[in-house]
Design a protein around this motif. Structure first.
Motif, PDB file in Angstrom:
ATOM      1  N   CYS A   1       0.724  -1.017  -0.059  1.00  0.00           N
ATOM      2  CA  CYS A   1       0.052   0.086   0.033  1.00  0.00           C
ATOM      3  C   CYS A   1       0.806   1.239  -0.044  1.00  0.00           C
ATOM      4  O   CYS A   1       2.014   1.227   0.586  1.00  0.00           O
ATOM      5  N   GLU A   2       0.314   2.593  -0.534  1.00  0.00           N
ATOM      6  CA  GLU A   2       1.084   3.578  -0.417  1.00  0.00           C
ATOM      7  C   GLU A   2       1.067   4.366   0.919  1.00  0.00           C
ATOM      8  O   GLU A   2       2.005   4.787   1.213  1.00  0.00           O
ATOM      9  N   GLU A   3      -0.084   3.618   1.655  1.00  0.00           N
ATOM     10  CA  GLU A   3       0.095   4.237   3.102  1.00  0.00           C
ATOM     11  C   GLU A   3      -0.664   3.352   3.946  1.00  0.00           C
ATOM     12  O   GLU A   3      -1.617   2.786   3.531  1.00  0.00           O
ATOM     13  N   VAL A   4      -0.153   3.052   5.239  1.00  0.00           N
ATOM     14  CA  VAL A   4      -0.758   2.132   5.860  1.00  0.00           C
ATOM     15  C   VAL A   4      -1.310   2.811   7.287  1.00  0.00           C
ATOM     16  O   VAL A   4      -0.327   3.439   7.913  1.00  0.00           O
ATOM     17  N   LEU A   5      -2.368   2.433   8.026  1.00  0.00           N
ATOM     18  CA  LEU A   5      -2.701   3.067   9.187  1.00  0.00           C
ATOM     19  C   LEU A   5      -2.893   1.665   9.894  1.00  0.00           C
ATOM     20  O   LEU A   5      -3.454   0.812   9.629  1.00  0.00           O
ATOM     21  N   VAL A   6      -2.177   1.931  11.215  1.00  0.00           N
ATOM     22  CA  VAL A   6      -2.288   0.987  12.130  1.00  0.00           C
ATOM     23  C   VAL A   6      -2.754   1.594  13.368  1.00  0.00           C
ATOM     24  O   VAL A   6      -2.529   2.270  14.121  1.00  0.00           O
ATOM     25  N   PHE A   7      -4.362   0.895  13.741  1.00  0.00           N
ATOM     26  CA  PHE A   7      -4.930   1.393  14.824  1.00  0.00           C
ATOM     27  C   PHE A   7      -4.853   0.351  15.815  1.00  0.00           C
ATOM     28  O   PHE A   7      -4.808  -0.762  15.817  1.00  0.00           O
ATOM     29  N   ILE A   8      -4.384   1.068  17.207  1.00  0.00           N
ATOM     30  CA  ILE A   8      -4.045   0.235  18.412  1.00  0.00           C
ATOM     31  C   ILE A   8      -5.278   0.338  19.089  1.00  0.00           C
ATOM     32  O   ILE A   8      -5.986   1.503  19.441  1.00  0.00           O
ATOM     33  N   VAL A   9      -6.023  -0.948  19.543  1.00  0.00           N
ATOM     34  CA  VAL A   9      -7.254  -0.748  20.437  1.00  0.00           C
ATOM     35  C   VAL A   9      -6.833  -0.042  21.775  1.00  0.00           C
ATOM     36  O   VAL A   9      -5.956  -0.381  22.533  1.00  0.00           O
ATOM     37  N   GLN A  10      -7.608   0.969  21.954  1.00  0.00           N
ATOM     38  CA  GLN A  10      -7.419   2.037  23.192  1.00  0.00           C
ATOM     39  C   GLN A  10      -7.854   1.559  24.461  1.00  0.00           C
ATOM     40  O   GLN A  10      -7.373   1.976  25.326  1.00  0.00           O
ATOM     41  N   GLU A  11      -8.857   0.540  24.282  1.00  0.00           N
ATOM     42  CA  GLU A  11      -9.349  -0.056  25.558  1.00  0.00           C
ATOM     43  C   GLU A  11      -8.308  -0.372  26.601  1.00  0.00           C
ATOM     44  O   GLU A  11      -7.627  -1.372  25.985  1.00  0.00           O
ATOM     45  N   ASP A  12      -8.301  -0.119  27.923  1.00  0.00           N
ATOM     46  CA  ASP A  12      -7.590  -0.776  28.595  1.00  0.00           C
ATOM     47  C   ASP A  12      -8.181  -1.986  29.301  1.00  0.00           C
ATOM     48  O   ASP A  12      -8.575  -1.961  30.572  1.00  0.00           O
ATOM     49  N   LYS A  13      -8.230  -3.109  28.670  1.00  0.00           N
ATOM     50  CA  LYS A  13      -8.927  -4.441  29.009  1.00  0.00           C
ATOM     51  C   LYS A  13      -7.638  -5.446  29.230  1.00  0.00           C
ATOM     52  O   LYS A  13      -7.806  -6.680  28.967  1.00  0.00           O
ATOM     53  N   SER A  14      -6.274  -5.185  28.996  1.00  0.00           N
ATOM     54  CA  SER A  14      -5.246  -5.934  28.651  1.00  0.00           C
ATOM     55  C   SER A  14      -4.354  -5.788  29.645  1.00  0.00           C
ATOM     56  O   SER A  14      -4.290  -4.620  30.475  1.00  0.00           O
ATOM     57  N   LEU A  15      -3.505  -6.674  29.985  1.00  0.00           N
ATOM     58  CA  LEU A  15      -2.459  -6.909  30.769  1.00  0.00           C
ATOM     59  C   LEU A  15      -1.161  -5.678  30.728  1.00  0.00           C
ATOM     60  O   LEU A  15      -0.884  -5.007  31.601  1.00  0.00           O
TER      61      LEU A  15
ATOM     62  N   PRO B   1      -0.874  -1.973  29.671  1.00  0.00           N
ATOM     63  CA  PRO B   1      -1.806  -0.783  29.224  1.00  0.00           C
ATOM     64  C   PRO B   1      -1.631   0.004  27.968  1.00  0.00           C
ATOM     65  O   PRO B   1      -0.610  -0.418  27.231  1.00  0.00           O
ATOM     66  N   PHE B   2      -2.690   0.629  27.680  1.00  0.00           N
ATOM     67  CA  PHE B   2      -2.651   1.090  26.158  1.00  0.00           C
ATOM     68  C   PHE B   2      -1.617   1.935  25.977  1.00  0.00           C
ATOM     69  O   PHE B   2      -0.891   1.960  24.922  1.00  0.00           O
ATOM     70  N   GLU B   3      -1.208   2.949  26.844  1.00  0.00           N
ATOM     71  CA  GLU B   3      -0.214   3.851  26.696  1.00  0.00           C
ATOM     72  C   GLU B   3       1.179   3.156  26.110  1.00  0.00           C
ATOM     73  O   GLU B   3       2.026   3.466  25.301  1.00  0.00           O
ATOM     74  N   GLU B   4       1.436   1.970  26.818  1.00  0.00           N
ATOM     75  CA  GLU B   4       2.520   1.190  26.359  1.00  0.00           C
ATOM     76  C   GLU B   4       2.487   0.500  25.194  1.00  0.00           C
ATOM     77  O   GLU B   4       3.702   0.532  24.364  1.00  0.00           O
ATOM     78  N   ARG B   5       1.225  -0.167  24.964  1.00  0.00           N
ATOM     79  CA  ARG B   5       1.344  -0.895  23.612  1.00  0.00           C
ATOM     80  C   ARG B   5       1.433   0.160  22.409  1.00  0.00           C
ATOM     81  O   ARG B   5       2.088  -0.225  21.757  1.00  0.00           O
ATOM     82  N   TYR B   6       0.732   1.443  22.614  1.00  0.00           N
ATOM     83  CA  TYR B   6       0.997   2.351  21.737  1.00  0.00           C
ATOM     84  C   TYR B   6       2.573   2.720  21.422  1.00  0.00           C
ATOM     85  O   TYR B   6       2.914   2.829  20.157  1.00  0.00           O
ATOM     86  N   LYS B   7       2.991   3.038  22.450  1.00  0.00           N
ATOM     87  CA  LYS B   7       4.330   3.595  22.422  1.00  0.00           C
ATOM     88  C   LYS B   7       5.340   2.381  21.585  1.00  0.00           C
ATOM     89  O   LYS B   7       6.223   2.768  20.770  1.00  0.00           O
ATOM     90  N   LEU B   8       5.259   1.190  22.050  1.00  0.00           N
ATOM     91  CA  LEU B   8       6.006   0.180  21.676  1.00  0.00           C
ATOM     92  C   LEU B   8       5.828  -0.023  19.924  1.00  0.00           C
ATOM     93  O   LEU B   8       6.717  -0.189  19.217  1.00  0.00           O
TER      94      LEU B   8
ATOM     95  N   PRO C   1      -4.047   5.767  17.815  1.00  0.00           N
ATOM     96  CA  PRO C   1      -4.789   5.274  18.864  1.00  0.00           C
ATOM     97  C   PRO C   1      -6.306   4.905  18.143  1.00  0.00           C
ATOM     98  O   PRO C   1      -6.743   5.873  17.577  1.00  0.00           O
ATOM     99  N   GLY C   2      -6.749   3.856  18.543  1.00  0.00           N
ATOM    100  CA  GLY C   2      -8.007   3.414  17.895  1.00  0.00           C
ATOM    101  C   GLY C   2      -9.249   4.312  18.397  1.00  0.00           C
ATOM    102  O   GLY C   2     -10.333   4.333  17.649  1.00  0.00           O
ATOM    103  N   GLY C   3      -9.438   4.770  19.697  1.00  0.00           N
ATOM    104  CA  GLY C   3     -10.578   5.541  20.000  1.00  0.00           C
ATOM    105  C   GLY C   3     -11.618   4.738  20.580  1.00  0.00           C
ATOM    106  O   GLY C   3     -11.221   3.514  20.682  1.00  0.00           O
ATOM    107  N   GLU C   4     -12.693   5.343  20.499  1.00  0.00           N
ATOM    108  CA  GLU C   4     -13.830   4.676  21.206  1.00  0.00           C
ATOM    109  C   GLU C   4     -14.783   3.737  20.166  1.00  0.00           C
ATOM    110  O   GLU C   4     -15.479   3.031  20.611  1.00  0.00           O
ATOM    111  N   TYR C   5     -14.476   3.995  18.941  1.00  0.00           N
ATOM    112  CA  TYR C   5     -15.145   3.199  18.114  1.00  0.00           C
ATOM    113  C   TYR C   5     -14.670   2.121  17.503  1.00  0.00           C
ATOM    114  O   TYR C   5     -15.065   1.403  16.560  1.00  0.00           O
TER     115      TYR C   5
END
Length: 347
Positions: free
Chosen positions: A172-186, A188-195, A210-214
Protein backbone atom coordinates in the motif's frame (compact mmCIF):
# COMPACT_ATOMS: atom_id res chain seq x y z
CA UNK A 1 -44.16 7.17 39.15
CA UNK A 2 -46.11 7.78 42.41
CA UNK A 3 -44.71 5.70 45.26
CA UNK A 4 -41.68 4.60 43.25
CA UNK A 5 -38.15 5.26 44.44
CA UNK A 6 -34.91 5.39 42.43
CA UNK A 7 -32.06 3.85 44.42
CA UNK A 8 -28.37 3.18 43.87
CA UNK A 9 -27.31 -0.44 44.39
CA UNK A 10 -24.26 -1.09 46.54
CA UNK A 11 -22.39 -3.42 44.17
CA UNK A 12 -20.00 -4.43 46.95
CA UNK A 13 -22.86 -6.19 48.74
CA UNK A 14 -23.47 -9.57 47.15
CA UNK A 15 -27.06 -9.81 48.41
CA UNK A 16 -27.95 -6.51 46.68
CA UNK A 17 -26.35 -7.66 43.40
CA UNK A 18 -28.21 -10.96 43.70
CA UNK A 19 -31.56 -9.12 43.91
CA UNK A 20 -30.77 -7.35 40.61
CA UNK A 21 -29.60 -10.64 39.04
CA UNK A 22 -32.89 -12.32 39.98
CA UNK A 23 -34.96 -9.42 38.62
CA UNK A 24 -33.07 -9.45 35.31
CA UNK A 25 -33.51 -13.23 34.96
CA UNK A 26 -37.26 -12.62 34.61
CA UNK A 27 -36.43 -10.94 31.28
CA UNK A 28 -33.83 -13.54 30.24
CA UNK A 29 -31.10 -10.97 30.96
CA UNK A 30 -28.09 -10.94 33.27
CA UNK A 31 -25.99 -8.40 35.17
CA UNK A 32 -22.66 -8.06 33.35
CA UNK A 33 -19.55 -8.55 35.48
CA UNK A 34 -18.02 -5.20 34.51
CA UNK A 35 -20.84 -2.91 35.70
CA UNK A 36 -19.63 -0.17 38.04
CA UNK A 37 -22.95 1.56 38.82
CA UNK A 38 -26.47 0.15 39.06
CA UNK A 39 -29.82 1.84 39.68
CA UNK A 40 -33.13 0.26 40.62
CA UNK A 41 -36.66 1.56 40.88
CA UNK A 42 -38.53 0.02 43.79
CA UNK A 43 -42.13 -0.14 44.88
CA UNK A 44 -42.69 -1.26 48.47
CA UNK A 45 -39.28 -2.94 48.53
CA UNK A 46 -39.78 -4.82 45.26
CA UNK A 47 -37.58 -4.06 42.20
CA UNK A 48 -39.67 -2.84 39.27
CA UNK A 49 -36.91 -1.55 36.95
CA UNK A 50 -33.13 -1.41 36.72
CA UNK A 51 -30.25 -0.15 34.59
CA UNK A 52 -26.47 -0.11 34.90
CA UNK A 53 -23.33 1.30 33.36
CA UNK A 54 -19.76 0.13 32.81
CA UNK A 55 -17.72 3.33 32.50
CA UNK A 56 -19.62 5.19 29.75
CA UNK A 57 -21.54 2.19 28.34
CA UNK A 58 -25.17 1.86 29.47
CA UNK A 59 -26.47 -1.69 29.85
CA UNK A 60 -28.64 -4.19 31.72
CA UNK A 61 -31.99 -2.39 31.29
CA UNK A 62 -35.21 -4.05 32.38
CA UNK A 63 -38.62 -2.60 33.25
CA UNK A 64 -41.66 -4.44 34.60
CA UNK A 65 -44.64 -4.48 32.23
CA UNK A 66 -46.76 -2.58 34.76
CA UNK A 67 -44.41 0.43 34.47
CA UNK A 68 -44.29 0.66 30.70
CA UNK A 69 -45.43 4.07 29.48
CA UNK A 70 -44.52 5.63 32.84
CA UNK A 71 -41.39 7.40 31.50
CA UNK A 72 -39.25 5.00 33.53
CA UNK A 73 -36.58 4.55 30.83
CA UNK A 74 -36.18 8.33 30.57
CA UNK A 75 -35.85 8.60 34.37
CA UNK A 76 -33.17 5.89 34.48
CA UNK A 77 -31.22 7.27 31.49
CA UNK A 78 -31.27 10.79 32.98
CA UNK A 79 -29.93 9.43 36.26
CA UNK A 80 -27.13 7.56 34.45
CA UNK A 81 -26.22 10.65 32.42
CA UNK A 82 -26.08 12.70 35.64
CA UNK A 83 -23.73 10.10 37.15
CA UNK A 84 -21.48 10.27 34.07
CA UNK A 85 -21.38 14.08 34.33
CA UNK A 86 -20.29 13.70 37.97
CA UNK A 87 -17.45 11.46 36.73
CA UNK A 88 -16.45 13.98 34.03
CA UNK A 89 -17.79 11.95 31.07
CA UNK A 90 -20.08 13.64 28.55
CA UNK A 91 -20.42 10.96 25.90
CA UNK A 92 -22.04 7.55 26.29
CA UNK A 93 -23.02 4.41 24.39
CA UNK A 94 -25.59 1.66 24.57
CA UNK A 95 -25.69 -1.80 22.98
CA UNK A 96 -29.21 -3.16 22.82
CA UNK A 97 -31.61 -5.33 20.82
CA UNK A 98 -32.73 -3.90 17.46
CA UNK A 99 -36.37 -3.76 18.62
CA UNK A 100 -35.33 -1.21 21.28
CA UNK A 101 -33.99 1.39 18.80
CA UNK A 102 -37.12 3.57 19.02
CA UNK A 103 -36.94 3.68 22.82
CA UNK A 104 -33.40 5.05 22.75
CA UNK A 105 -33.73 7.34 19.72
CA UNK A 106 -36.69 8.99 21.48
CA UNK A 107 -34.19 9.80 24.27
CA UNK A 108 -31.77 11.44 21.77
CA UNK A 109 -29.47 8.46 21.27
CA UNK A 110 -28.11 8.24 17.72
CA UNK A 111 -27.73 4.82 16.05
CA UNK A 112 -24.18 4.14 14.85
CA UNK A 113 -24.62 0.65 13.45
CA UNK A 114 -27.29 -2.05 13.45
CA UNK A 115 -26.48 -5.76 13.12
CA UNK A 116 -28.95 -8.63 13.01
CA UNK A 117 -28.93 -9.27 16.77
CA UNK A 118 -27.71 -5.98 18.24
CA UNK A 119 -27.58 -2.24 17.67
CA UNK A 120 -24.99 0.28 18.89
CA UNK A 121 -26.05 3.84 19.72
CA UNK A 122 -24.37 6.91 21.21
CA UNK A 123 -25.45 9.94 23.23
CA UNK A 124 -23.87 13.36 23.65
CA UNK A 125 -22.61 16.30 21.61
CA UNK A 126 -19.52 14.41 20.45
CA UNK A 127 -20.11 11.73 17.80
CA UNK A 128 -18.28 9.33 15.48
CA UNK A 129 -17.98 11.82 12.61
CA UNK A 130 -16.41 14.47 14.85
CA UNK A 131 -14.09 11.85 16.31
CA UNK A 132 -12.81 10.78 12.88
CA UNK A 133 -12.48 14.41 11.71
CA UNK A 134 -10.31 15.04 14.78
CA UNK A 135 -8.14 12.03 13.84
CA UNK A 136 -7.67 13.42 10.33
CA UNK A 137 -6.37 16.71 11.73
CA UNK A 138 -4.29 15.31 14.59
CA UNK A 139 -2.51 12.63 12.55
CA UNK A 140 -2.46 14.52 9.24
CA UNK A 141 -4.29 11.79 7.34
CA UNK A 142 -4.56 12.40 3.61
CA UNK A 143 -7.91 11.03 2.44
CA UNK A 144 -6.92 11.25 -1.24
CA UNK A 145 -4.55 8.27 -1.39
CA UNK A 146 -5.96 4.74 -1.06
CA UNK A 147 -4.79 3.06 2.13
CA UNK A 148 -4.39 -0.23 3.89
CA UNK A 149 -5.17 -0.66 7.58
CA UNK A 150 -4.62 -3.00 10.49
CA UNK A 151 -6.35 -3.06 13.87
CA UNK A 152 -4.15 -4.48 16.61
CA UNK A 153 -4.13 -4.90 20.37
CA UNK A 154 -0.40 -5.74 20.65
CA UNK A 155 -0.49 -7.13 24.17
CA UNK A 156 2.52 -6.92 23.81
CA UNK A 157 4.03 -5.96 20.42
CA UNK A 158 5.66 -9.07 18.87
CA UNK A 159 7.72 -9.99 15.82
CA UNK A 160 4.43 -11.33 14.44
CA UNK A 161 2.79 -7.89 14.60
CA UNK A 162 5.85 -6.26 13.06
CA UNK A 163 5.81 -8.84 10.23
CA UNK A 164 2.13 -8.15 9.37
CA UNK A 165 2.70 -4.38 9.34
CA UNK A 166 5.75 -4.77 7.07
CA UNK A 167 3.79 -6.97 4.67
CA UNK A 168 0.98 -4.40 4.50
CA UNK A 169 3.44 -1.53 4.00
CA UNK A 170 4.81 -3.23 0.90
CA UNK A 171 1.35 -3.51 -0.66
CA UNK A 172 0.00 0.00 0.00
CA UNK A 173 0.97 3.61 -0.55
CA UNK A 174 0.06 4.32 3.09
CA UNK A 175 -0.87 2.09 6.03
CA UNK A 176 -2.81 3.08 9.15
CA UNK A 177 -2.28 0.90 12.22
CA UNK A 178 -5.05 1.40 14.79
CA UNK A 179 -4.15 0.27 18.31
CA UNK A 180 -7.12 -0.83 20.43
CA UNK A 181 -7.33 1.92 23.00
CA UNK A 182 -9.43 0.26 25.62
CA UNK A 183 -7.50 -0.76 28.72
CA UNK A 184 -8.69 -4.34 29.21
CA UNK A 185 -5.26 -5.85 28.55
CA UNK A 186 -2.36 -6.71 30.86
CA UNK A 187 -0.15 -4.26 28.96
CA UNK A 188 -1.73 -0.78 29.31
CA UNK A 189 -2.73 1.09 26.15
CA UNK A 190 -0.10 3.79 26.65
CA UNK A 191 2.70 1.21 26.66
CA UNK A 192 1.24 -0.82 23.78
CA UNK A 193 0.91 2.32 21.65
CA UNK A 194 4.46 3.51 22.37
CA UNK A 195 5.96 0.10 21.56
CA UNK A 196 4.28 -0.05 18.13
CA UNK A 197 5.09 3.59 17.39
CA UNK A 198 8.76 3.08 18.24
CA UNK A 199 8.91 -0.39 16.67
CA UNK A 200 7.66 0.77 13.25
CA UNK A 201 9.25 4.23 12.94
CA UNK A 202 11.55 2.99 10.15
CA UNK A 203 8.51 2.19 7.98
CA UNK A 204 7.95 5.60 6.38
CA UNK A 205 4.48 4.90 4.98
CA UNK A 206 3.04 3.61 8.28
CA UNK A 207 1.07 5.74 10.75
CA UNK A 208 0.23 4.36 14.19
CA UNK A 209 -3.01 5.80 15.60
CA UNK A 210 -4.93 5.26 18.85
CA UNK A 211 -8.12 3.41 17.95
CA UNK A 212 -10.42 5.64 20.01
CA UNK A 213 -13.87 4.68 21.27
CA UNK A 214 -15.23 3.28 18.02
CA UNK A 215 -12.88 0.34 17.54
CA UNK A 216 -14.58 -2.01 19.95
CA UNK A 217 -12.87 -4.89 21.68
CA UNK A 218 -14.76 -8.14 22.27
CA UNK A 219 -14.20 -7.51 25.99
CA UNK A 220 -16.43 -4.41 25.74
CA UNK A 221 -19.34 -6.11 24.03
CA UNK A 222 -22.08 -6.84 26.57
CA UNK A 223 -23.27 -10.31 27.49
CA UNK A 224 -26.46 -9.27 29.26
CA UNK A 225 -28.91 -9.64 26.35
CA UNK A 226 -27.16 -12.29 24.22
CA UNK A 227 -26.41 -15.37 26.30
CA UNK A 228 -25.10 -17.73 23.60
CA UNK A 229 -21.39 -17.13 23.11
CA UNK A 230 -21.33 -17.84 19.37
CA UNK A 231 -24.32 -15.54 18.66
CA UNK A 232 -22.79 -12.80 20.83
CA UNK A 233 -19.44 -13.10 19.09
CA UNK A 234 -21.08 -12.85 15.67
CA UNK A 235 -23.07 -9.75 16.72
CA UNK A 236 -19.94 -8.08 18.12
CA UNK A 237 -17.95 -8.86 14.96
CA UNK A 238 -20.71 -7.54 12.68
CA UNK A 239 -20.93 -4.25 14.58
CA UNK A 240 -17.18 -3.72 14.80
CA UNK A 241 -16.60 -4.66 11.14
CA UNK A 242 -19.55 -2.54 10.01
CA UNK A 243 -18.36 0.54 11.88
CA UNK A 244 -14.87 0.12 10.44
CA UNK A 245 -16.15 -0.25 6.88
CA UNK A 246 -18.87 2.38 6.97
CA UNK A 247 -17.04 5.12 8.87
CA UNK A 248 -13.27 4.50 8.98
CA UNK A 249 -13.16 3.15 5.42
CA UNK A 250 -15.04 6.07 3.93
CA UNK A 251 -13.37 8.82 5.99
CA UNK A 252 -9.77 7.62 5.51
CA UNK A 253 -10.13 6.05 2.04
CA UNK A 254 -9.15 2.58 3.32
CA UNK A 255 -9.43 -0.04 0.59
CA UNK A 256 -7.58 -2.96 2.22
CA UNK A 257 -7.77 -4.35 5.74
CA UNK A 258 -4.99 -6.76 6.73
CA UNK A 259 -5.26 -9.52 9.31
CA UNK A 260 -3.13 -12.48 10.28
CA UNK A 261 -4.52 -15.93 9.52
CA UNK A 262 -5.90 -17.40 12.73
CA UNK A 263 -4.96 -21.05 13.36
CA UNK A 264 -5.80 -21.17 17.09
CA UNK A 265 -8.28 -18.64 18.51
CA UNK A 266 -12.00 -19.22 17.83
CA UNK A 267 -12.86 -15.57 18.62
CA UNK A 268 -10.35 -14.17 16.13
CA UNK A 269 -11.24 -16.76 13.50
CA UNK A 270 -14.95 -15.85 13.68
CA UNK A 271 -14.03 -12.17 13.63
CA UNK A 272 -11.92 -12.59 10.47
CA UNK A 273 -14.71 -14.55 8.76
CA UNK A 274 -17.18 -11.75 9.58
CA UNK A 275 -14.77 -9.12 8.23
CA UNK A 276 -14.70 -11.10 4.97
CA UNK A 277 -18.49 -10.93 4.76
CA UNK A 278 -19.02 -7.31 5.85
CA UNK A 279 -16.12 -5.23 4.48
CA UNK A 280 -16.81 -5.78 0.73
CA UNK A 281 -20.16 -4.02 1.29
CA UNK A 282 -18.05 -0.89 1.89
CA UNK A 283 -15.66 -1.41 -1.02
CA UNK A 284 -12.91 -2.78 1.24
CA UNK A 285 -10.94 -5.97 0.67
CA UNK A 286 -9.83 -8.24 3.49
CA UNK A 287 -6.31 -9.63 3.05
CA UNK A 288 -5.25 -12.52 5.28
CA UNK A 289 -1.51 -13.00 5.73
CA UNK A 290 0.04 -16.20 7.02
CA UNK A 291 1.52 -15.49 10.43
CA UNK A 292 5.24 -15.41 11.12
CA UNK A 293 6.60 -18.58 12.71
CA UNK A 294 9.45 -19.34 15.07
CA UNK A 295 10.62 -22.93 15.59
CA UNK A 296 7.44 -24.32 14.03
CA UNK A 297 5.01 -22.20 16.10
CA UNK A 298 3.05 -19.14 15.01
CA UNK A 299 4.20 -16.08 16.95
CA UNK A 300 1.47 -14.49 19.07
CA UNK A 301 1.12 -12.11 22.01
CA UNK A 302 -0.57 -14.89 24.00
CA UNK A 303 2.55 -17.04 23.46
CA UNK A 304 4.69 -14.21 24.88
CA UNK A 305 2.44 -13.91 27.93
CA UNK A 306 2.50 -17.68 28.43
CA UNK A 307 6.32 -17.73 28.32
CA UNK A 308 6.42 -14.89 30.87
CA UNK A 309 3.95 -16.76 33.09
CA UNK A 310 6.17 -19.87 32.92
CA UNK A 311 9.21 -17.69 33.71
CA UNK A 312 10.84 -18.54 30.35
CA UNK A 313 11.89 -14.92 29.89
CA UNK A 314 14.93 -15.62 27.71
CA UNK A 315 12.73 -17.40 25.14
CA UNK A 316 10.61 -14.24 24.85
CA UNK A 317 13.61 -12.43 23.34
CA UNK A 318 13.35 -14.61 20.20
CA UNK A 319 9.81 -13.53 19.31
CA UNK A 320 9.59 -9.84 20.24
CA UNK A 321 11.24 -6.80 18.60
CA UNK A 322 14.12 -5.14 20.43
CA UNK A 323 11.86 -2.28 21.56
CA UNK A 324 9.58 -4.73 23.42
CA UNK A 325 12.51 -6.62 24.93
CA UNK A 326 14.00 -3.36 26.23
CA UNK A 327 10.65 -2.36 27.72
CA UNK A 328 10.26 -5.71 29.51
CA UNK A 329 13.56 -5.01 31.25
CA UNK A 330 12.44 -1.63 32.61
CA UNK A 331 10.78 -1.21 36.02
CA UNK A 332 7.35 -0.83 34.37
CA UNK A 333 7.97 -3.90 32.22
CA UNK A 334 9.02 -5.99 35.20
CA UNK A 335 5.90 -4.92 37.12
CA UNK A 336 3.67 -6.01 34.21
CA UNK A 337 5.51 -9.35 33.98
CA UNK A 338 4.87 -9.93 37.69
CA UNK A 339 1.15 -9.24 37.13
CA UNK A 340 1.12 -11.73 34.26
CA UNK A 341 2.68 -14.40 36.47
CA UNK A 342 -0.04 -13.83 39.07
CA UNK A 343 -2.94 -13.47 36.63
CA UNK A 344 -5.40 -16.03 35.34
CA UNK A 345 -6.61 -13.60 32.68
CA UNK A 346 -6.26 -14.51 28.98
CA UNK A 347 -5.96 -10.78 28.13
Amino acid sequence: MYGLQVKTVNLKREEEKLRVHKFLENFDLKLDDDVDYTLIIENQGEIKATCSKAKNIFKCFAISDELRGENVTSTLISALVDKLFEEGMYHSFVFTKPDKIKVFTSLNFKPIYEAEKAVFLEYGIYDINKSLNDMVKKYNINDKCEKGALVMNCNPFTQGHRYLIEKASKQCEEVLVFIVQEDKSLFPFEERYKLVLEGTKDLRNVKVIPGGEYIISSATFPTYFIRQEDVRLKAYAEIDAGIFGKYFGEKFNIKKRFVGEEPYCKVTKTYNETLKEVLPEYDMELIEIKRKEFQGNFISASQVRELIKENNINEVKNIVPEVTWKFLNTENGKEIMEKIKLSNSPH
